[in-house]
Write a protein that holds these residues in place. Sequence first.
Motif, short mmCIF file in Angstrom:
data_model
loop_
_atom_site.label_atom_id
_atom_site.label_comp_id
_atom_site.label_asym_id
_atom_site.label_seq_id
_atom_site.Cartn_x
_atom_site.Cartn_y
_atom_site.Cartn_z
N TYR A 186 -17.65 43.24 -52.16
CA TYR A 186 -17.58 43.42 -53.62
C TYR A 186 -16.18 43.86 -54.01
CZ TYR A 186 -22.58 43.60 -52.66
OH TYR A 186 -23.85 43.32 -52.22
N TRP B 90 -19.14 55.82 -55.84
CA TRP B 90 -20.42 56.51 -55.96
C TRP B 90 -21.44 56.03 -54.92
CZ3 TRP B 90 -22.26 60.81 -57.76
CH2 TRP B 90 -21.58 61.49 -58.77
N PRO B 91 -21.64 54.72 -54.77
CA PRO B 91 -22.60 54.28 -53.75
C PRO B 91 -22.24 54.77 -52.36
CG PRO B 91 -22.06 52.47 -55.21
CD PRO B 91 -21.11 53.58 -55.56
N GLN C 40 -15.54 45.74 -57.44
CA GLN C 40 -16.50 46.77 -57.82
C GLN C 40 -16.04 48.14 -57.33
OE1 GLN C 40 -19.18 46.13 -59.72
NE2 GLN C 40 -18.68 43.95 -59.78
N ASN C 41 -16.36 49.17 -58.08
CA ASN C 41 -16.07 50.54 -57.68
C ASN C 41 -17.20 51.02 -56.76
OD1 ASN C 41 -15.67 53.32 -57.43
ND2 ASN C 41 -14.94 53.54 -59.53
N MET C 42 -16.87 51.23 -55.50
CA MET C 42 -17.88 51.60 -54.51
C MET C 42 -17.91 53.10 -54.23
SD MET C 42 -19.26 48.72 -53.90
CE MET C 42 -20.38 49.35 -52.66
N PHE D 194 -17.68 46.84 -47.52
CA PHE D 194 -18.18 46.72 -48.89
C PHE D 194 -17.07 46.38 -49.88
CE2 PHE D 194 -22.04 48.51 -47.19
CZ PHE D 194 -23.01 47.89 -47.95
N THR E 34 -25.57 52.52 -48.79
CA THR E 34 -24.46 52.09 -49.66
C THR E 34 -24.88 50.87 -50.47
OG1 THR E 34 -22.78 52.93 -48.13
CG2 THR E 34 -22.07 51.29 -49.74
N TYR E 35 -25.51 49.91 -49.81
CA TYR E 35 -25.97 48.73 -50.55
C TYR E 35 -27.05 49.08 -51.56
CZ TYR E 35 -28.52 44.65 -51.90
OH TYR E 35 -29.15 43.70 -52.67
N PHE F 42 -25.62 50.94 -54.53
CA PHE F 42 -24.80 50.03 -55.31
C PHE F 42 -25.68 49.11 -56.16
CE2 PHE F 42 -23.11 45.69 -55.60
CZ PHE F 42 -22.03 45.91 -56.44
N HIS G 130 -16.72 51.31 -45.65
CA HIS G 130 -15.92 51.17 -46.87
C HIS G 130 -15.20 49.82 -46.89
CE1 HIS G 130 -12.21 51.79 -49.31
NE2 HIS G 130 -13.08 52.30 -50.15
N LYS H 202 -25.86 49.04 -60.20
CA LYS H 202 -25.47 47.81 -60.88
C LYS H 202 -26.59 47.31 -61.78
CE LYS H 202 -23.49 43.25 -60.01
NZ LYS H 202 -22.27 43.50 -60.79
#
Length: 409
Positions: free
Chosen positions: A111, A118-119, A114-116, A107, A335-336, A339, A104, A343
């Motif tokens: 970013y 969900w990913p 960015q809202n992370m 990332f 996660t990447y 994301f 967490h 995006k």
Amino acid sequence: MRFNKNYLIFILIAVSVAFAFISYNRGMKADVNGDYFIYWQTGGHFLSGQKIYTPGLVDGGFTYPPFAALFFSLFSFFPFHISAFLFTYVINYGLWLASFILVHKIFKQLYPNQNMNWPLGLALLFSIGFYWHNFIWMNANMPVLCLTLLGIWYYQRKQFGLSYLFFMAGTFFKITPVLFLIFAAIKRGPKDWPKIILTALPFIIVPAILRGFPTGINDWKDYYEAFVAPFGKGKIDENIISLGVPALLNKINTGNAEVGIAPVLHLTARTLKLAILAFQVVSILAITLKFAYDRYIKKSEGFSAADFCLIFMVPLLLPGRVWAHHHVCTSFVFTYVFFALLKEKRTTLLVFSCILCLLTNLITKDVIGQTMTNYLKHYSFITLVMLFVTGIIIALNFGTTKQAKTAGE
């Protein structure tokens, strides 16, 4: 917000208490034929001056570097079952949580706007099977993952000395994080090579001092003979649950008469070995040239999230020994991927990827039946998914889209 925070804390406490009971039960029932007994026994042998490697074993035996044996010596002070409980709870559960926090944090830095949620949530959900496999079988991948994530974190922060230190600690615990050091050396250039080399010294010297230099030197010889040499010569674990491209090619070349699966390929042993070697060399060469191009043509010393993902994928695809519990790094990789797909609004591809990742957690006869389980394991379904994920990473990051923000520049 306060309610949500308190609610999350309550859930964390409840889960931690539940895992304490699970860990105790697992530790008390630990099998002396399992991996953890090898770790615990090796820790005791490290302290007593006995041999810690057994070269020539077809399977079993300690196959981590001497620094890892020093780490396990801390657990050898306790009786075996108490030690197994402590290792399961403190290391494999505790570092499970720590890895979530580190992913967490990494990332959020990569970013920041960015809202992370969900990913990250999807990644943690679909990697849970690998974490659970590592937890329930008391494997030793969590220290390596967390050391590697710390190396990434400090590299992003341009604290390169600490980054090399953590990457090196991971390397001397289990060899695979050396890839991060090699590619960091390419990115940073010759100016940092002495610093990288010097960070290796404590992990070599301290175990040697504790063991005595003659024994310490022999430890490295035994380690080479027990692990490096066999796999360096192309050894592949032959088991239906073995993963990685070499194992996949070997299994489809030999079939599995025990479960009624005929061979697909009919290559000679030499041709198969050359094909596997070619795949390994081309893959390593391609990623090395990519990073060299970034460094010397684009003048970039940083890594993108996709770059880190590709490095994580190398130990999952190329070696002759890959198991499901090695895939705990998918918490970072997924996660990447999720994301990037969110995006780019690749909804169909996102849903399909989620289904595939979900299936990697369901390869058991109790869920899909024995026949389907045998086929998915024989054809290394998890490895096929990892190849698919690698393709997504390459397509999204190195094709027409360039949304990955480079870190450390």
